[in-house]
Write an enzyme that holds these catalytic residues in place. Structure first.
Site, PDB file in Angstrom:
ATOM      1  CB  SER A  55      -0.907   0.029   1.229  1.00 47.00           C
ATOM      2  OG  SER A  55      -1.566   1.284   1.356  1.00 47.00           O
TER       3      SER A  55
ATOM      4  CE1 TYR B 259      -4.895  -1.688   4.564  1.00 51.54           C
ATOM      5  CE2 TYR B 259      -3.692   0.347   4.137  1.00 51.54           C
ATOM      6  CZ  TYR B 259      -4.316  -0.795   3.677  1.00 51.54           C
ATOM      7  OH  TYR B 259      -4.356  -1.050   2.329  1.00 51.54           O
TER       8      TYR B 259
ATOM      9  CE  LYS C   7      -2.463  -3.978   2.576  1.00 49.78           C
ATOM     10  NZ  LYS C   7      -2.638  -5.127   1.652  1.00 49.78           N
TER      11      LYS C   7
END
EC number: 1.1.1.-
Length: 282
Positions: A164, A178, A182
Site C-alpha cells: 500500500s 493498517y 502493509k
C-alpha cells in the site's frame, strides 16, 4: 464497466485510460491464482490476467456469486477460470486452496496475493482484537500464501504481494495498524526474493494508492479533512488533486502493472515494491 465494481452512475473519473487486453504482456499458457478475486482490485487483476490469456483460479472468502461473475467474464474473454473458496486468515484453508488449485490444470505459474482489510483508529484506541484482525489477513495471511506459492509454483514462476502507498513514505493519521501491516510486506518481498531464487521465482509487490473500488468512497473520506460532509462526486474531485495527472486510480491501473510483473517482460524485476499511485501527494 471494466475496472469499476460499484453500481453507481459512472462519472468522468471512471474513464479507463487506453484499450484493454493489449498483447504486449501475453500470458498465454500460464495458470494464475488470485486471492480475494471476487471484488475490487483482485477482481480486475483476475480479469486482466484472463484477457491476456492466462487461466485463472479465482479465490474468494464469502461471495460465491461475485466470484462466479468473475469466472464467467474470464471465460467470455476467451480464457478459462474456476472459483475456489478459502479464507486466507486460516492457514489450513490456504494450504487447501493451493492443493486444489494445482489439481485444476496441473500446474501454477503466477500467484497474486490480494486479500486484505482496512483499519482506521488512533493508537490510543486500538484494541488487541483489531490489531490481530488486520495483521492476520494483511500480513500473516500474505506470508503463508507466499509460503505455499513457493511450494507449488513452477520454476520461473511469479509471486506478487499486495502492499500500500501507506506502507511506504506516507504518514497518515489514525492509520498505524493498517500501514504497519502493509509495511511488513515490503520487507517480506526483499527477503523472499532471495529465498525464492533457487526456483527462479521472482517476488515483487504492488503498492496502490487511492484506487476506486467498491469501498473507495467510504475509505477515501478518512483521508480528506471534512470528508464525511462530501458526496461521492466531491470525493472524486478532491482525490483527483492528489495526483498531477488529475484523476483517481482505477483497479485496471493495478491490474496492468501486475500483468507486467507476471509476464516475460517482468523477468528482471525482482525484490521490488512498485508504487502505483499517479505520484499522489496526499
Amino acid at each position: 464497466m471494466p475496472g469499476v465494481t460499484s453500481e453507481r452512475t459512472a462519472s468522468r473519473f471512471d474513464a479507463i485510460p487506453g484499450p484493454l487486453g493489449l498483447a504486449s504482456a501475453s500470458l498465454e499458457g500460464k495458470v494464475a491464482l488470485v486471492t480475494g478475486a471476487g471484488r475490487g482490485i483482485g477482481r480486475e487483476m483476475a480479469m486482466e490476467l484472463g484477457r491476456r490469456g492466462a487461466k485463472v483460479i479465482v479465490n474468494y472468502a464469502n461471495s460465491s456469486e461475485s466470484a462466479q461473475e468473475v469466472v464467467n467474464a474470464i471465460k467470455k474473454s476467451g480464457s478459462d477460470a474456476v472459483a475456489i473458496k478459502a479464507n486466507v486468515s486460516d492457514v489450513d484453508q490456504i494450504v487447501s486452496l493451493f492443493d486444489q488449485a494445482v489439481k485444476v490444470w496441473g500446474k501454477l505459474h503466477i500467484v497474486c496475493s490480494n486479500s486484505g482489510v482496512v483499519s482506521f483508529g488512533h493508537v490510543k484506541d486500538v484494541t488487541p482484537e483489531e490489531f490481530d484482525r488486520v495483521f492476520t489477513i494483511n500480513t500473516r495471511g500474505q506470508f503463508f500464501v507466499a509460503r505455499e506459492a513457493y511450494k507449488h509454483l513452477e520454476v520461473g514462476g511469479r509471486l506478487i504481494l499486495m502492499g500500500s502507498i501507506t506502507g511506504q513514505a506516507k504518514g497518515v493519521p489514525k492509520h498505524a495498524v493498517y500501514s504497519g501491516s502493509k509495511g511488513a510486506i515490503e520487507t517480506f518481498v526483499r527477503c523472499m526474493a532471495v529465498d525464492f531464487g533457487d526456483k527462479k521465482i521472482t517476488v515483487n509487490a504492488v503498492a496502490p494508492g487511492g484506487i476506486k473500488t467498491d469501498m473507495y468512497h467510504a475509505v477515501c473520506r478518512e483521508y480528506i479533512p471534512g470528508g464525511t460532509e462530501l458526496d461521492d462526486e466531491a470525493v472524486d474531485e478532491y482525490a483527483s488533486t492528489w495526483s498531477p495527472l488529475g484523476r483517481v486510480g482505477l483497479p485496471i491501473d493495478i491490474a496492468r502493472c501486475v500483468c507486467f510483473l507476471a509476464s516475460q517482460d517482468g523477468e528482471w524485476v525482482n525484490g521490488k515494491v512498485l508504487g502505483i499511485d499517479g505520484h499522489a501527494m496526499m
